[in-house]
Scaffold this motif. Structure first.
Motif, mmCIF file in Angstrom:
data_model
loop_
_atom_site.group_PDB
_atom_site.id
_atom_site.type_symbol
_atom_site.label_atom_id
_atom_site.label_comp_id
_atom_site.label_asym_id
_atom_site.label_seq_id
_atom_site.Cartn_x
_atom_site.Cartn_y
_atom_site.Cartn_z
ATOM 1 N N PHE A 133 0.844 -1.199 0.000
ATOM 2 C CA PHE A 133 0.000 0.000 0.000
ATOM 3 C C PHE A 133 0.879 1.250 0.000
ATOM 4 O O PHE A 133 1.926 1.297 0.649
ATOM 5 C CB PHE A 133 -0.914 0.041 1.234
ATOM 6 N N PHE A 134 0.427 2.243 -0.756
ATOM 7 C CA PHE A 134 1.020 3.580 -0.762
ATOM 8 C C PHE A 134 -0.078 4.518 -0.276
ATOM 9 O O PHE A 134 -1.065 4.748 -0.976
ATOM 10 C CB PHE A 134 1.481 3.952 -2.170
ATOM 11 N N VAL A 135 0.073 5.029 0.945
ATOM 12 C CA VAL A 135 -0.993 5.798 1.596
ATOM 13 C C VAL A 135 -0.540 7.239 1.772
ATOM 14 O O VAL A 135 0.605 7.502 2.163
ATOM 15 C CB VAL A 135 -1.340 5.184 2.971
ATOM 16 N N VAL A 136 -1.436 8.166 1.489
ATOM 17 C CA VAL A 136 -1.181 9.589 1.740
ATOM 18 C C VAL A 136 -2.199 10.062 2.770
ATOM 19 O O VAL A 136 -3.412 10.081 2.498
ATOM 20 C CB VAL A 136 -1.287 10.433 0.458
ATOM 21 N N ASP A 137 -1.719 10.386 3.966
ATOM 22 C CA ASP A 137 -2.601 10.911 5.010
ATOM 23 C C ASP A 137 -2.727 12.420 4.844
ATOM 24 O O ASP A 137 -1.789 13.087 4.408
ATOM 25 C CB ASP A 137 -2.020 10.565 6.386
ATOM 26 N N GLU A 138 -3.903 12.957 5.227
ATOM 27 C CA GLU A 138 -4.185 14.387 5.027
ATOM 28 C C GLU A 138 -3.937 14.762 3.563
ATOM 29 O O GLU A 138 -3.237 15.721 3.232
ATOM 30 C CB GLU A 138 -3.317 15.246 5.954
ATOM 31 N N ALA A 139 -4.556 14.005 2.663
ATOM 32 C CA ALA A 139 -4.241 14.113 1.233
ATOM 33 C C ALA A 139 -4.639 15.452 0.626
ATOM 34 O O ALA A 139 -4.131 15.819 -0.445
ATOM 35 C CB ALA A 139 -4.931 12.979 0.469
ATOM 36 N N HIS A 140 -5.538 16.195 1.276
ATOM 37 C CA HIS A 140 -5.904 17.511 0.725
ATOM 38 C C HIS A 140 -4.702 18.448 0.656
ATOM 39 O O HIS A 140 -4.698 19.418 -0.105
ATOM 40 C CB HIS A 140 -6.989 18.150 1.593
ATOM 41 N N ILE A 141 -3.643 18.136 1.422
ATOM 42 C CA ILE A 141 -2.460 18.989 1.427
ATOM 43 C C ILE A 141 -1.736 18.933 0.087
ATOM 44 O O ILE A 141 -1.024 19.878 -0.282
ATOM 45 C CB ILE A 141 -1.544 18.579 2.598
ATOM 46 N N VAL A 142 -1.890 17.847 -0.664
ATOM 47 C CA VAL A 142 -1.279 17.781 -1.993
ATOM 48 C C VAL A 142 -1.760 18.958 -2.836
ATOM 49 O O VAL A 142 -0.985 19.552 -3.600
ATOM 50 C CB VAL A 142 -1.615 16.444 -2.679
ATOM 51 N N ASP A 143 -3.024 19.321 -2.686
ATOM 52 C CA ASP A 143 -3.586 20.451 -3.420
ATOM 53 C C ASP A 143 -3.168 21.779 -2.793
ATOM 54 O O ASP A 143 -2.776 22.718 -3.501
ATOM 55 C CB ASP A 143 -5.111 20.338 -3.437
ATOM 56 N N GLU A 174 -10.307 17.330 -7.488
ATOM 57 C CA GLU A 174 -9.885 17.466 -8.888
ATOM 58 C C GLU A 174 -8.376 17.308 -9.018
ATOM 59 O O GLU A 174 -7.882 16.605 -9.911
ATOM 60 C CB GLU A 174 -10.314 18.836 -9.416
ATOM 61 N N THR A 175 -7.626 17.941 -8.122
ATOM 62 C CA THR A 175 -6.164 17.840 -8.171
ATOM 63 C C THR A 175 -5.707 16.409 -7.931
ATOM 64 O O THR A 175 -4.838 15.886 -8.641
ATOM 65 C CB THR A 175 -5.538 18.777 -7.133
ATOM 66 N N LEU A 176 -6.267 15.753 -6.926
ATOM 67 C CA LEU A 176 -5.868 14.375 -6.627
ATOM 68 C C LEU A 176 -6.206 13.446 -7.787
ATOM 69 O O LEU A 176 -5.428 12.533 -8.106
ATOM 70 C CB LEU A 176 -6.555 13.913 -5.339
ATOM 71 N N TYR A 177 -7.328 13.666 -8.424
ATOM 72 C CA TYR A 177 -7.679 12.849 -9.587
ATOM 73 C C TYR A 177 -6.681 13.055 -10.717
ATOM 74 O O TYR A 177 -6.200 12.094 -11.326
ATOM 75 C CB TYR A 177 -9.095 13.196 -10.054
ATOM 76 N N THR A 183 3.963 12.089 -6.472
ATOM 77 C CA THR A 183 3.036 11.368 -7.346
ATOM 78 C C THR A 183 3.774 10.713 -8.505
ATOM 79 O O THR A 183 3.382 9.643 -8.973
ATOM 80 C CB THR A 183 1.942 12.313 -7.881
ATOM 81 N N GLY A 184 4.842 11.360 -8.979
ATOM 82 C CA GLY A 184 5.643 10.737 -10.031
ATOM 83 C C GLY A 184 6.386 9.522 -9.525
ATOM 84 O O GLY A 184 6.463 8.486 -10.206
ATOM 85 N N LEU A 185 6.934 9.596 -8.310
ATOM 86 C CA LEU A 185 7.600 8.442 -7.716
ATOM 87 C C LEU A 185 6.609 7.309 -7.510
ATOM 88 O O LEU A 185 6.896 6.144 -7.811
ATOM 89 C CB LEU A 185 8.228 8.838 -6.378
ATOM 90 N N ARG A 186 5.442 7.658 -7.024
ATOM 91 C CA ARG A 186 4.423 6.618 -6.798
ATOM 92 C C ARG A 186 4.049 5.924 -8.107
ATOM 93 O O ARG A 186 3.927 4.698 -8.159
ATOM 94 C CB ARG A 186 3.200 7.267 -6.148
ATOM 95 N N ARG A 187 3.921 6.684 -9.211
ATOM 96 C CA ARG A 187 3.590 6.065 -10.495
ATOM 97 C C ARG A 187 4.707 5.127 -10.942
ATOM 98 O O ARG A 187 4.453 4.032 -11.459
ATOM 99 C CB ARG A 187 3.341 7.148 -11.545
#
Length: 725
Positions: free
Chosen positions: A166-176, A221-224, A190-194
């Motif tokens: 699993f690759f988990v991002v907590d408090e994911a709204h911070i990416v935006d 929208e950003t996370l998508y 996100t590039g590393l995860r891909r």
């Protein structure tokens, strides 16, 4: 008088019986809500390489959504990584996980450590990296900066060996909110995860889980855009949303505007004298932290601490430990802080949140208000404003994104780029076009903002950077943009798409500040404004948030009673149907995904015991969902069934099938003497494969003189099933 836990307005937990995999890993016999149950089931049924965006209210156990699947999937071997925004949160999660593993007698990771942070000893870091390569580091909490630097080689090795789960991002709204500005590794990861997903074999690719308590349309929208590898369809790597959010019912809101900062400070003193504690006072700038604390000392307050972007990680940890109850005598009643303080940290009994500033968006305001009342007890939110606050809020909140000069910057970056053997480009962020005179960090930030916006259009990935682990705890006022950034180009740049994305980011920021100012005006109920802000419907998913409000200026003016909305109950994510886990002998018995196993009641063994034996056989054969119609299976028997399933999570349901059930291979257990439900024949339509375990004398619904087996084939006896399996 503040009644605290005796208040009739306290939020009570909505406990739901837990699934066997949940009980076996985290040790809880109940989920904290139905939304948590649906999210947990969506995670453990996700196909390899899929991405799930989970939105649940604060205090409903998002941390366990990382613990349980990761521990289940790593019983033999496996690594899961959880990206968190602060060092304090990484250490807090490590503490909880260590306690859980010790209590449950689980196999620990070799080093006994589960947080990877910048100020660890080099030997500890190397031990963790070695455990990752071998697939023995079951779970790890870290920052995006550490992920992108010293951890990246070990994670590549683990992916290539098939160890990543699993690759988990907590408090994911911070990416935006943070990823396009002062901590670009939140977006670069996100590039590393891909890459990690691509390096893994398709049948063991890690599942990505994005968790948040506040999901705005802009964040979704950003996370998508950044995580949806194959779009929302069932092609490629699916992307799904499970949202069960309701607005916080604990805070009561108060707003006031003061003619000067001096008058606001006088008001702050009165608030602190009368409000319950522990309390947080939020400001926007580091110098304001110092100013407020000096004033508090002159007022006679001495149990206070301060946190800003200037605070070292050790200072932040000391403040949280000195503020948190349950760890001995507390040292602080009040913390004065800038925005990142308290993010995700489990301090449950904060009673008052005071904003002596104007937050730059409604998201920041609501997230910080949400630090109060996490235990369900009422809390107070006070917003103390002055007119100069608006200028600071605009400066902090409005992203800096180029329009006319964007192409010139990009061309200059390409001219100065270095081609790497990996086909990536290493960009020098000190590059500037001929007509630009600015230098240093400001120029670098303009370059980073441009590249971040381009990445959101899908034309490139930010792969790695020169930001070190020392950046993992910084905030906007402290961030240092270093010199180099690596990218991977995916296709040619569409500048029209860039301008559309630029406008979307700017509009979201302006709309967020405008929504906050509607709240400040007192013209509309805070619950109504927040409900509208956090509800959306998009092609890739939707979220509906129900209104809650314990009190606000608009409601008090209208004499409206307190209201608490119910969290929506979503179905389990509709992943692509898979029945490949069922063994081939069983597939041969049920060519169309349906089978009835008749338990012979003529044997000496009681029918219930025979049915349990059949159930264990089917669980071992690959069935992962059990429908216990009568609810007779005990918790201990569920745990024994989970043992039979091994590292494959087992899900239980009680009573009849439901559209909310996971669409996975299912066993339905009918006890002897059970009257057949009238819709029994329709049960087979709910699941991709269903085995009905029933007594031999089962009759057709509504036709007591007709045997079920005469109308519904294929049917086999339990002895035939045992022989074939």
């Amino acid at each position: 008088m503040y009644l605290e836990s005796k208040s009739p307005l306290c939020r009570r937990p909505e406990l739901v019986p837990a699934d066997p995999f949940w009980m076996a890993t985290v040790g809880y016999n109940d989920y904290r809500s139905e939304g948590q149950r649906q999210a947990a089931r969506s995670i453990v049924t996700a196909p390899p390489g899929a991405t799930l965006l989970v939105s649940l209210p604060t205090g409903t156990g998002k941390s366990s959504l990382a613990f349980a699947p990761a521990l289940m999937a790593s019983q033999v071997i496996g690594v899961s990584v959880v990206v968190v925004p602060t060092v304090v949160l990484a250490l807090d999660q490590e503490r909880r996980l260590q306690e859980m593993i010790k209590e449950r007698g689980e196999r620990p990771s070799p080093s006994g450590r589960y947080a990877y942070i910048g100020d660890m000893a080099d030997e500890e870091k190397e031990a963790i990296r070695d455990a990752i390569r071998r697939g023995e580091q079951r779970l790890l909490f870290t920052s995006p900066e550490a992920l992108m630097t010293s951890l990246a080689p070990a994670l590549h090795s683990a992916a290539q060996a098939g160890h990543l789960r699993f690759f988990v991002v907590d408090e994911a709204h911070i990416v935006d909110q943070w990823g396009a500005n002062f901590r670009p590794d939140f977006q670069a990861m996100t590039g590393l995860r891909r890459t990690l997903v691509d390096q893994s074999a398709p049948d063991v690719a890690p599942v990505t889980v994005l968790m948040t308590g506040t999901l705005s349309p802009s964040a979704a929208e950003t996370l998508y855009r950044l995580f949806a590898d194959g779009g929302p369809s069932t092609d490629g790597r699916p992307f799904r949303i499970v949202s069960s959010s309701r607005l916080r019912s604990e805070p009561e809101y108060f707003m006031s505007c003061w003619p000067s900062d001096e008058r606001r400070m006088e008001a702050l003193r009165e608030h602190l004298l009368h409000l319950p504690r522990p309390a947080v006072v939020y400001v926007s700038l580091p110098e304001q932290v110092d100013q407020v604390r000096r004033a508090m000392t002159t007022w006679g307050f001495h149990r206070h601490a301060g946190v800003s972007g200037r605070s070292r990680a050790s200072e932040r940890r000391e403040v949280v430990n000195g503020w948190r109850t349950g760890t001995g005598a507390t040292r602080y009643d009040i913390v004065v802080a800038t925005s990142a303080f308290g993010l995700g940290v489990d301090v449950s009994d904060v009673r008052a949140v005071i904003h002596a500033c104007e937050p730059e968006t409604v998201d920041r305001f609501y997230q910080e208000v949400g630090r109060g009342g996490r235990d369900g007890c009422p809390s107070v939110s006070c917003l103390l404003l002055t007119r100069p606050d608006r200028k600071i809020a605009r400066r902090l909140g409005l992203p800096k994104l180029l329009k006319q000069k964007a192409e010139g910057r990009w061309d200059a970056l390409l001219v100065g780029a270095r081609q790497l053997p990996s086909m990536r480009l290493r960009l020098d962020l000190d590059t500037r076009p001929p007509n630009v005179t600015m230098e240093g960090p400001t120029n670098r930030r303009w370059n980073v903002a441009l590249l971040s916006a381009l990445a959101r259009t899908g034309v490139l990935d930010l792969i790695a950077s020169g930001w070190g682990e020392a950046q993992e705890e910084v905030t906007l006022d402290q961030a240092e943009v270093r010199r180099y950034l690596e990218i991977s180009r995916r296709r040619e740049i569409d500048w029209a798409a860039y301008l559309i994305e630029r406008q979307r980011i700017l509009d979201a920021s302006r709309d967020g500040l405008n929504a906050l100012r509607i709240i400040e005006s007192g013209r509309r109920c805070v619950g109504d404004v927040l409900r509208d802000w956090y509800s959306f419907d998009r092609p890739f998913g939707s979220a509906g948030v129900t209104r809650s409000c314990r009190g606000c200026p608009a409601c008090r003016r209208a004499n409206a009673p307190p209201s608490e909305g119910l969290a929506p109950l979503p179905p389990v994510a509709d992943w692509p149907v898979r029945t490949s886990g069922i063994g081939s002998p069983l597939h041969a018995l049920m060519p169309h995904g349906r089978l009835t196993v008749l338990v012979d009641t003529g044997d000496e063994v009681p029918p219930a015991r025979l049915a349990r034996r059949v159930l264990k056989q089917l669980v071992v054969a690959g069935f992962s969902h059990v429908l216990d119609v009568t609810g007779d299976i005990t918790d201990q028997e569920w745990l024994e069934l989970q043992d039979c399933a091994g590292p494959r999570p087992l899900i239980r349901s009680i009573a009849a099938p439901s559209p909310l059930d996971p669409p996975v291979p299912t066993v339905a257990l009918l006890a002897a003497g059970t009257k057949p439900p009238l819709d029994l024949a329709d049960w087979f339509d709910y699941y991709p494969a269903l085995v009905l375990v029933a007594p031999t004398k089962l009759t057709a619904p509504g036709r007591p003189h007709v045997a079920w087996s005469d109308l519904h084939q294929p049917c086999v006896t339990h002895t035939r099933l045992r022989e074939d399996l």
